[in-house]
Design an enzyme around this catalytic site. Sequence first.
Site, short mmCIF file in Angstrom:
data_model
loop_
_atom_site.label_atom_id
_atom_site.label_comp_id
_atom_site.label_asym_id
_atom_site.label_seq_id
_atom_site.Cartn_x
_atom_site.Cartn_y
_atom_site.Cartn_z
N VAL A 445 30.60 86.85 19.48
CA VAL A 445 31.81 87.67 19.32
C VAL A 445 32.97 86.80 18.85
O VAL A 445 33.74 87.19 17.96
CB VAL A 445 32.16 88.38 20.64
CG1 VAL A 445 33.55 89.01 20.57
CG2 VAL A 445 31.11 89.44 20.96
N TRP A 448 32.37 85.61 15.26
CA TRP A 448 32.48 86.77 14.38
C TRP A 448 33.94 87.11 14.10
O TRP A 448 34.30 87.47 12.97
CB TRP A 448 31.78 87.97 15.02
CG TRP A 448 31.84 89.22 14.21
CD1 TRP A 448 31.04 89.57 13.16
CD2 TRP A 448 32.77 90.31 14.38
NE1 TRP A 448 31.39 90.81 12.67
CE2 TRP A 448 32.45 91.28 13.40
CE3 TRP A 448 33.81 90.57 15.26
CZ2 TRP A 448 33.16 92.48 13.28
CZ3 TRP A 448 34.52 91.75 15.14
CH2 TRP A 448 34.19 92.69 14.17
N HIS A 449 34.81 86.96 15.11
CA HIS A 449 36.23 87.26 14.91
C HIS A 449 36.89 86.25 13.98
O HIS A 449 37.67 86.62 13.11
CB HIS A 449 36.97 87.27 16.25
CG HIS A 449 36.90 88.59 16.95
ND1 HIS A 449 35.91 88.92 17.83
CD2 HIS A 449 37.71 89.70 16.88
CE1 HIS A 449 36.11 90.16 18.28
NE2 HIS A 449 37.18 90.64 17.72
N ASP A 450 36.62 84.96 14.19
CA ASP A 450 37.22 83.93 13.34
C ASP A 450 36.56 82.59 13.65
O ASP A 450 36.09 82.35 14.76
CB ASP A 450 38.72 83.82 13.57
CG ASP A 450 39.47 83.33 12.34
OD1 ASP A 450 38.80 82.86 11.40
OD2 ASP A 450 40.70 83.44 12.30
#
Length: 562
Positions: A445, A448-450
Amino acid sequence: MSELLENVLSFFSLETLDTRLFPPTDPIKKEKIVKKASPKSKWSTLEFKIYLAVFVVFVPLLYKTAMDASNETNPNYYKYERLLSQGWMFGRKVDNSDQQYRFFRDNFPLLVGLIVLHTGLRRIVSPILGLKKRTYFDFGFGLLFLFGAHGFNCFKILIHVAINYAIGKFSPNYKLGLIITWVYGISTLFINDNYRNFKFGLDFVDYGFKGIIERWDVFFNFTLLRMLSYNLDYLERKRKLEEIKKEENELKLSGLSVNERLVAPLPIEDYNVINYLAFLTYTPLFIAGPILTFNDFIYQSNYEPVKAVKDYKRTFIYGLRFLFCVLVMEFLLHFIYVVAVSKTKAWQGDTPFQISMIGLFNLNIIWLKLLIPWRMFRLWSLIDGIDPPENMIRCMDNNYSALAFWRAWHRSFFRWVVRYIYVPLGGGNSIFSRIFNSLCVFSFVAVWHDIELKLLLWGWLIVLFLLPEILSTLYFKRYEHEWWFTYLCSVGAIANIWMMMIANLFGFCLGKDGTVLLLQEIFETFSGIRFFVVSSLVLFAATQVMFEMRESEKRRGVDVRC
């Protein structure tokens, strides 16, 4: 009067949002949920009348304090007045200073026009061209939309899409395909971070039309989830066919439940290029979701539409709830300028109560600025005949558990990581597996965000913060039938809420300086300590109300575990 109250409660109920939140159709399963609930409602007791009185006094006070901390009467107003624009409500200015929401708000009419164009064209073009499957239209319109959104940058996306497709199709076995899919999928995030401005050496491609959204890599993350979903569903289907040898013995493509649709026994021919690209570029959900799995999308598209999309009254009521949220957001932006205050750090001289309200209303605006686009895209999808999961099923302020918060926030993503990461790794069969698998989930997670180390550390810290709640829940579960159990839970919930608020205020609203100032004001002054004590007592009343709300849901057979 009671009928009016019942209609209002029904309008704001979980079941209005998503049929996935309905009680189980199996009466035995429903009865198990009902038996978990306390048999008698507490709403009419003296205790809950006191809690209601607390709400009547303090909820308006929260709004007043937030307005005092951010309106024209505040001495710091001159510092952030420049960030305000002329609004449309009662001659007030509007705080349109959040760049992310401003993009959505300013392009709202364009999005409405696109919804009308897309849904109208399907109804006109499909009969004229004799398209027997919905995905044929989605394939054509999706590619046109992809080019319109990202221009020639769409070639960079299509390269990733083609490589991912080849990995799934030509992997010699299930395990190797699984490994290569995940390795390449995660690698694309690092590749895009470093080479998003890669040049092809062709001027018309490198310097030509870049679309409405030049930063193609920002929205690629959602495309990646769909790419992974396609490959993982396809590889799982191939493996099952190899195990049973005869496909006809397993095929059953009618009347599937929500969970059955995730593993729908689709014919292997359905995992083709047209369906793949139709799924990846499905216009209503392309930009930000909600996230739907490949199997579910194809089942709804080409086999059996979900009953919810045929119920136009449900869709209409869902649309009304969407408009209600938009109006709430507009009210906040016109009367409470906390976003501008946070951007300029204009809280000097404010009381601890005022600073905390700047933070709290900021968090509510962050919640709304995500909820509103997600609900608009889901409404678009429902109108178009596809039913994706609801992303936000609880109000941000209706949370007392960090664990439950993650189940309700970006719920379609939560369901995705449970389906493809948490369960395949073994789920939560033991404390060790629960912790390890949660670490894997939040690591993905975060990446995936940055691509930032601080986000990876954030993901690991979340798991660390969840541990006390997990362990205390396991230990105290034996006392759940004691009269004092819910009050003890409220004490834990208050600690949880303070922790979540401070963490989110630090990360998304006040930053280091504002959070440190708030903590100093709270614990180093008499007025701050008084504020902390009174706030904790109000939170106690709030958590008791939250508990009873969930008990009321269970008495209807609804248990969403958040």
